[in-house]
Structures are given as C-alpha cells and as structure tokens.
Enzyme design. Structure first.
Site, short mmCIF file in Angstrom:
data_model
loop_
_atom_site.label_atom_id
_atom_site.label_comp_id
_atom_site.label_asym_id
_atom_site.label_seq_id
_atom_site.Cartn_x
_atom_site.Cartn_y
_atom_site.Cartn_z
N SER A 3 0.83 -1.19 0.00
CA SER A 3 0.00 0.00 0.00
C SER A 3 0.88 1.26 0.00
O SER A 3 1.76 1.39 -0.86
CB SER A 3 -0.95 -0.05 1.20
OG SER A 3 -1.97 0.90 1.09
N ASP A 29 -8.40 -5.05 -6.30
CA ASP A 29 -8.00 -4.09 -5.27
C ASP A 29 -8.97 -2.92 -5.25
O ASP A 29 -9.13 -2.21 -6.25
CB ASP A 29 -6.58 -3.61 -5.56
CG ASP A 29 -5.98 -2.77 -4.45
OD1 ASP A 29 -6.73 -2.35 -3.55
OD2 ASP A 29 -4.76 -2.53 -4.49
N HIS A 37 -6.66 -6.00 -2.00
CA HIS A 37 -5.54 -5.14 -1.62
C HIS A 37 -4.59 -5.82 -0.66
O HIS A 37 -3.38 -5.69 -0.77
CB HIS A 37 -6.10 -3.87 -0.98
CG HIS A 37 -5.08 -2.83 -0.66
ND1 HIS A 37 -4.38 -2.13 -1.62
CD2 HIS A 37 -4.61 -2.36 0.54
CE1 HIS A 37 -3.55 -1.27 -1.04
NE2 HIS A 37 -3.67 -1.41 0.27
#
Length: 431
Positions: free
Chosen positions: A250, A342, A377
C-alpha cells in the site's frame, strides 16, 4: 487416533509436510479423518481466537469415502465456508463467528505466541453455530509466525521505531526492510516469517505509533528517518550490508520506491504490493514533515453501505506531480504484485506506470509483475483470511474501508505470491 477416557475414538490427524521446527503459518498441513462409517456426512470445523479475543471460525461439509475416511487434501467440500478441494480452506476461510463485532480484520499482534486452532470433527452437515452437535473428535494445532530460535529485538535508536527479527545462528544474514501502509502502528508478522525463512527483517513504524512524534494521524517523519532505518540494517553486525531488500504494501510501496531512489541507498531488490508510485500528501518542509492525510478526501468514494474506497486516491493522474518517484533512476530488480480486485489502491494503473517507465528507459529487465484476478488489496502471507471490508477508524466518525478480494482467489494469490516472493529474495539476496 486420539485416546480419551481409555477408549480409542474416531479422529482426524494433523500432519505437517515440513519438519516440526518449521511450525509456521506458511506451512501446509494435512487434515484427515479415519474410522468413520462409509458414505456418511461429516463436518470439519476450525475455530480460534484472535489476539483481541474475537472468535473466528470456518467449516466444511464432506461425505466420507467407502473406506470411512475423509482427507481434505483429496476430498472436495460440498458446503460450508468454501467449496471444492482446498487443503488449506479451513485456514484461509476463517471469518468472524456469528455475533462478532463488526468490521473485524485478523492480524497477529503478538508474534511471540501462536494462533491455537481447535479443529473438530462433527457428525452430519452442520454449522458450528447450530451446536450442540455430536463431536466425534477434536485436536488443537499451533500456528506460529516465529520459528524456534528466531530473535525479536525492539529498536528505539536515533529516533527510529521498529522491531528487528533475526534468524537462528550467528549470521550474517541477508535482510529486508519491511514497510506497511497508512493503517499505522508496528506490524511485525511478515518480518517474523521472513526471519523464520532465514532473513533478517526490520519492521518499521512511521505513523500512528506512541513512540513516534505526534499527532498520530499524520506522518511526522521524513526521508532521513527511512534512510536511518535502512542504514541501521546495513550497520548491524549480523546483516550483509550489500544484501538488503525493501518490501512495501500500500503506501509502503511509495516509501519503498522513494527510498530506493536516493543515491546513497542501494537496495538489492524491491517488492511492491498494491501501492502507488507517488502520493497526494505533499512534503512541505525541510524535515519532510507532511500535511494531514485528510487532504486526499476529495478522491474518496463510497458504496451503498457507506464503506469508503481509497482507490482513486492513488490513480497516477491524481498523484502530486512533485511526489512521483523518478522511476527511471531505479537500478535494482523490482517485483510488483497486483490484486486485480484491489478496492483500496489503483494497483493496475501504478504497475503499468512503473513498467512503462522502466521499459522506456531500457530497464524492462528489472521489472517483474505478478497479477492475480479476484485478489484484493491485502495480499499477505499465505493462508491469512481476507477481509473484503474492515473498520478503518472510529473517530471522528466510524468508517469502514473496502479492500476487495474474494476468498478463494485471494487465498490462491497469497499462496502463489509468497512462494515467488521467497524465490525472488533467494535470487537477489543470496546469490
């Protein structure tokens, strides 16, 4: 079999494919039941408590074979938490038990203790919440992030806050600098697993930690902080100074790329998981302190339930131009892992940007992309249950965020990517 009360009762056995010393969560286990009636319905159930005391569970329905056995490596589940033949489905299929707090995400906070899983064999096709049910057998299995002999060392040095994990033995070892996202705090479990696989690993806190400068809702450290963390690894007597990689998930991807772009930092490899090549948060002063994260709220989107998606925040077109990493300056191999579902970052678009930039500058050989349909994600170590949505914040308002990912394809992505991450590290840090 398991002996209880002096009697031998039907049971299933848990057998590890690796030696007992490898009792880590990325090890596969084989779950089998014996001495059962042929062609009868049974349920295999897994239950465990998180470090916060919440109950998580998964279950699968099977029909025993003619020989009165059930083998999760061989036999398909016909109902429950997953369908089909999924040997590790009871682990990655774990979800909060009915009645649990909303918005939970399973994360190991105390890596020095294992997850203790209770596995039960139940009569009939049932749900654990329907108990009482006839329990034919039960056994516990411990799942560790730290293999025996791994050392955990808290670091509070020159303002740097983190935890260093060292493998057993004198070293020196190749090493990883481990960076997570804007969720903040100090996330240790990936580093603990790396050390269990023979790599020194330094998990670094940079936001939302009590030992960092406040306030906790903003990043109050800058480039010198991350460079100090990398140099701390280089200077450690049990680390090879020229065999250090960086991994980021991230927002940690942006920090990974940014750190590798400094001329005096020379990582051996980079691993990027679902993150951007720039930021909407502008660096604003000589100490690289930043503005509050709320500045990117104009890009937030919401679903019908009011859950927020941060995906548009990291679209290349929305990133601050001055923040974008000069990717053409990268000099080491880079693996980028994409979850195609994601919902928290524009991973596909950022992977494209990185690949196109490196290709245009004659460095396409440095880039490796792993792309997984149906994965979200939070691509983490294998057999970690995925949370498609979880609680993000409570104050000033309760807010849940969308991560994306569907259970089975996300689990497959985690298992495959972990294997390839270790292979990538082996190639670039040990040779």
């Amino acid at each position: 079999m398991i002996a209880l009360g002096g009697k031998m009762i039907p049971c299933y056995t848990v057998q590890r494919n690796l030696a007992c010393i490898q009792r880590t969560v990325d090890d596969k286990i084989s779950i089998r039941g014996h001495f059962l009636p042929p062609r009868c319905p049974v349920t295999v159930c897994a239950q465990m408590q998180s470090d916060d005391g919440d109950l998580w569970e998964a279950f699968a329905h099977f029909n025993t074979n003619l020989d009165g056995t059930v083998n999760l490596t061989r036999d398909p589940s016909v109902g429950g938490s997953y369908l089909g033949c999924e040997p590790m489905g009871l682990l990655w299929g774990l979800q909060p038990a009915p009645g649990a707090r909303e918005g939970l995400r399973l994360r190991k906070k105390k890596v020095e203790t294992p997850y203790v899983m209770l596995m039960s064999l139940l009569k009939g096709h049932v749900s654990p919440s329907e108990r009482p049910s006839t329990e034919l057998a039960a056994v516990t299995a411990e799942r560790w992030y730290m293999a025996p002999g791994v050392r955990r060392i808290e670091i509070r040095q020159k303002g740097v806050v983190g935890t260093l994990f060292l493998p057993p033995g004198p070293g020196p070892f190749p090493a990883m600098l481990d960076l997570w996202g804007m969720g903040g705090g100090l996330v240790e479990y990936r580093s603990a697993l790396f050390a269990s696989r023979g790599y020194a690993s330094f998990s670094l806190a940079y936001i939302g930690h009590k030992d960092l400068p406040g306030p906790q809702n903003r990043i109050n450290v800058g480039d010198p902080y991350f460079k100090s963390a990398f140099q701390l690894l280089q200077d450690h007597p049990q680390v090879y100074p020229d065999r250090i990689g960086i991994i980021g998930l991230s927002f940690g991807v942006y920090l990974t790329l940014r750190l590798a772009n400094h001329s005096d930092i020379k990582p051996s490899c980079l691993i990027c998981i679902n993150g951007p090549a720039g930021s909407t948060i502008k660096l604003r002063d000589a100490d690289d302190r930043t503005e509050q994260m709320e500045n990117d709220q104009k890009y937030w989107t919401y679903d019908d339930q009011g859950n927020v998606s941060f995906r548009a925040v990291s679209l290349p077109a929305n990133l601050s131009p001055e923040s974008k990493v000069k990717l053409e300056h990268l000099t080491c191999p880079l693996m980028y892992i994409v979850g195609e579902d994601d919902l928290s970052a524009s991973s596909i678009e950022n992977a494209n940007l990185i690949e196109e930039t490196l290709s245009a500058t004659g460095k396409s050989q440095l880039f490796t992309r792993l792309s997984y349909p149906g994965a979200g994600h939070l691509i983490e170590p294998p057999y970690t249950p995925n949370s498609r949505v979880s609680l993000w914040s409570v104050k000033p308002q309760k807010l849940a965020t969308l991560w994306g990912g569907h259970l089975a394809p996300h689990a497959a992505a985690q298992e495959d990517s972990w294997k390839k991450i270790l292979e990538f590290m082996e190639t670039n840090l040990r040779h």
